[in-house]
Motif scaffolding. Structure first.
Motif, short mmCIF file in Angstrom:
data_model
loop_
_atom_site.label_atom_id
_atom_site.label_comp_id
_atom_site.label_asym_id
_atom_site.label_seq_id
_atom_site.Cartn_x
_atom_site.Cartn_y
_atom_site.Cartn_z
N ILE A 103 0.57 -1.54 -0.32
CA ILE A 103 0.11 -0.29 0.11
C ILE A 103 0.62 1.34 0.01
CG2 ILE A 103 -1.73 -1.31 1.01
CD1 ILE A 103 -1.55 0.27 3.64
N THR A 104 2.25 1.20 0.67
CA THR A 104 3.12 2.25 0.94
C THR A 104 3.27 3.09 -0.91
OG1 THR A 104 3.55 1.75 2.87
CG2 THR A 104 4.67 3.74 2.15
N ALA A 105 3.64 1.47 -1.40
CA ALA A 105 4.64 1.26 -2.75
C ALA A 105 3.58 2.59 -4.18
CB ALA A 105 4.59 -0.15 -3.81
N MET A 106 1.92 1.78 -3.30
CA MET A 106 1.32 2.16 -4.35
C MET A 106 1.05 3.97 -4.03
SD MET A 106 -1.48 -1.41 -4.36
CE MET A 106 -2.01 -0.37 -6.70
N GLY A 107 1.21 4.11 -2.79
CA GLY A 107 0.83 5.83 -2.88
C GLY A 107 -0.78 6.79 -1.30
N VAL A 108 -0.73 4.87 -0.87
CA VAL A 108 -1.53 5.63 -0.03
C VAL A 108 -0.90 5.93 0.91
CG1 VAL A 108 -2.71 4.44 2.02
CG2 VAL A 108 -2.89 3.64 -0.16
N LYS A 109 -1.15 7.37 2.02
CA LYS A 109 -1.16 8.01 2.83
C LYS A 109 -1.08 8.34 4.35
CE LYS A 109 2.81 9.08 0.63
NZ LYS A 109 3.78 8.13 -0.18
N ASP A 110 -2.87 7.91 3.96
CA ASP A 110 -3.14 7.93 5.41
C ASP A 110 -3.73 6.19 5.45
OD1 ASP A 110 -3.97 10.71 6.22
OD2 ASP A 110 -3.73 10.81 4.22
N LEU A 111 -3.49 5.45 6.64
CA LEU A 111 -3.59 4.70 7.01
C LEU A 111 -4.17 3.81 8.74
CD1 LEU A 111 -3.56 0.93 6.15
CD2 LEU A 111 -1.15 1.40 7.35
N TYR A 112 -5.48 3.68 8.51
CA TYR A 112 -6.00 3.04 10.32
C TYR A 112 -5.96 1.82 10.08
CZ TYR A 112 -6.75 7.92 10.32
OH TYR A 112 -7.30 9.45 10.19
N LEU A 113 -5.74 0.77 11.07
CA LEU A 113 -5.32 -0.56 11.69
C LEU A 113 -6.73 -0.98 12.19
CD1 LEU A 113 -1.48 -1.23 10.63
CD2 LEU A 113 -3.54 -2.21 8.87
N ILE A 114 -7.36 -0.91 12.32
CA ILE A 114 -9.04 -1.64 12.74
C ILE A 114 -8.80 -2.91 13.51
CG2 ILE A 114 -10.38 -1.16 10.98
CD1 ILE A 114 -12.20 0.31 13.11
N HIS A 115 -9.81 -2.98 14.66
CA HIS A 115 -10.02 -4.51 14.50
C HIS A 115 -11.42 -4.77 14.49
CE1 HIS A 115 -10.05 -7.48 17.86
NE2 HIS A 115 -11.60 -7.24 18.05
N SER A 116 -11.67 -5.96 14.26
CA SER A 116 -12.93 -5.98 14.05
C SER A 116 -12.73 -8.03 14.63
CB SER A 116 -12.42 -6.64 12.59
OG SER A 116 -14.16 -7.67 11.57
N ALA A 117 -14.38 -8.18 14.96
CA ALA A 117 -14.80 -9.19 15.28
C ALA A 117 -14.02 -10.17 15.01
CB ALA A 117 -16.24 -9.56 15.71
N LYS A 118 -13.71 -10.78 13.60
CA LYS A 118 -13.17 -11.25 12.88
C LYS A 118 -11.15 -11.64 13.16
CE LYS A 118 -16.63 -12.65 10.69
NZ LYS A 118 -17.72 -13.16 9.68
N GLU B 190 8.54 0.70 14.91
CA GLU B 190 9.81 0.96 14.69
C GLU B 190 9.57 -0.55 13.16
OE1 GLU B 190 10.05 0.04 17.71
OE2 GLU B 190 10.55 1.88 18.26
N SER B 191 9.14 -1.93 13.13
CA SER B 191 8.40 -2.41 12.52
C SER B 191 7.80 -2.49 11.43
CB SER B 191 7.76 -3.66 12.98
OG SER B 191 8.12 -4.65 12.18
N ILE B 192 6.51 -1.43 12.00
CA ILE B 192 5.99 -0.69 10.59
C ILE B 192 6.95 0.24 10.21
CG2 ILE B 192 4.25 0.28 10.54
CD1 ILE B 192 2.67 -0.85 12.74
N GLN B 193 7.14 1.57 10.68
CA GLN B 193 8.03 2.11 9.91
C GLN B 193 8.36 1.50 8.71
OE1 GLN B 193 5.85 5.12 10.54
NE2 GLN B 193 8.13 6.15 10.81
N GLN B 194 9.77 0.44 9.01
CA GLN B 194 10.34 0.05 8.64
C GLN B 194 10.27 -0.66 6.89
OE1 GLN B 194 13.76 -0.33 8.61
NE2 GLN B 194 13.87 -0.76 6.09
N CYS B 195 8.71 -1.41 7.62
CA CYS B 195 7.92 -1.70 6.03
C CYS B 195 7.42 -0.63 5.01
CB CYS B 195 6.11 -2.48 6.57
SG CYS B 195 6.49 -3.95 7.43
N LEU C 28 8.42 2.27 0.17
CA LEU C 28 8.17 4.44 -0.63
C LEU C 28 9.97 3.51 -1.85
CD1 LEU C 28 8.93 6.99 2.69
CD2 LEU C 28 6.65 6.19 0.52
N GLU C 29 10.86 2.67 -0.78
CA GLU C 29 12.17 2.54 -1.25
C GLU C 29 11.71 1.71 -2.54
OE1 GLU C 29 15.23 2.09 1.82
OE2 GLU C 29 14.15 0.50 1.74
N GLN C 30 11.51 1.49 -2.58
CA GLN C 30 10.47 0.65 -3.97
C GLN C 30 9.99 0.90 -5.53
OE1 GLN C 30 10.23 -2.75 -4.93
NE2 GLN C 30 9.24 -2.17 -6.48
N ALA C 31 9.29 2.24 -4.65
CA ALA C 31 8.44 3.22 -5.32
C ALA C 31 9.19 4.29 -5.80
CB ALA C 31 7.21 3.39 -5.01
N LYS C 32 10.32 5.07 -5.73
CA LYS C 32 10.91 6.02 -5.70
C LYS C 32 9.78 6.66 -5.30
CE LYS C 32 11.49 5.66 -10.01
NZ LYS C 32 12.16 6.16 -10.64
#
Length: 239
Positions: free
Chosen positions: A98-113, A127-132, A137-141
């Motif tokens: 999603i970062t390589a494709m240009g998404v700049k606002d992301l919410y990771l949310i809980h769900s019942a499943k 640190e782990s999320i930032q690295q991903c 970004l490196e992939q997409a220039k």
């Protein structure tokens, strides 16, 4: 790694940027650059261009200097992505995509499943999320790192935060049942909500609908999260 991302935290003074161990390894073993070579670089959250590489010595690590930054980063997608937290091994790949494709606002949310154990995964460490995200970004220039938030409670988000996020945007809920076909090449910003592999439950769907989201589908096939994300993004905003 299609661009060397330089972080202001690693400035050495006099317009020089130190390289991380991972960057130095890539430059040495993949690019096989030597001192004086010009490399494609970008400053994190800044412009893109070129810089001169100096290899490490006994007294200092490798660094980039003499930057010539003239290009703006790629245009971001006009999308806010709300995604039910995937299983940890899938999350890494999805964040990169999603970062390589240009998404700049992301919410990771809980769900019942969503398994509660997912929220304890080391992958969710900052640190782990930032690295991903950096790898995407490196992939997409690209240089602009996404904003992201962890949302461990579903209902307060949908009832209290979502209405403001949805203002002046199309609200799309990826849900395969009682839904219309997903639109193509939309011409306005959107909020896209993507559920877990088991889908949203009836209560969650009703709350999304109450907030103003509309259910859309991609056909009869049920796709994995890591597959459906690039499919939806490229359908809604074709290159």
């Amino acid at each position: 790694m299609n661009i060397i991302l330089l972080d202001s935290k690693n400035t050495l003074g006099d317009g020089r940027y130190g390289l991380t161990e991972r960057q130095q390894t890539h430059i040495s073993k993949v690019i096989k650059a030597e001192s004086g070579d010009v490399l494609r670089v970008g400053v994190l959250n800044g412009k893109i261009g070129e810089g001169v590489y100096e290899s490490p010595s006994e007294s200092q690590p490798g660094y980039i200097h003499s930057l010539d930054l003239t290009l703006q980063p790629p245009t971001p997608l006009p999308m806010v992505l709300v995604m039910a937290l995937p299983r940890p091994n899938m999350l890494k790949r999805t964040l990169l995509n999603i970062t390589a494709m240009g998404v700049k606002d992301l919410y990771l949310i809980h769900s019942a499943k969503v398994e509660k154990s997912y929220w304890q995964s080391p992958v969710l460490q900052t640190e782990s999320i930032q690295q991903c995200l950096l790898e995407g970004l490196e992939q997409a220039k690209d240089t602009v790192i996404p904003n992201w938030s962890l949302i461990p409670r579903f209902r307060p988000f949908v009832e209290d935060q979502l209405p403001d996020i949805l203002k002046d945007k199309m609200g799309l809920l990826a849900h395969p049942y009682l839904a219309k076909r997903c639109p193509v090449d939309i011409q306005q910003p959107c909020v896209l909500a993507l559920g877990p592999e088991g889908g949203w439950n009836e209560f969650e769907v009703s709350k999304w609908h109450e907030a103003g989201m509309e259910s859309v589908h991609l056909g009869d096939r049920i796709l994995k999260v890591e597959t459906v994300v690039p499919v939806l993004l490229s359908r809604l905003y074709p290159a």
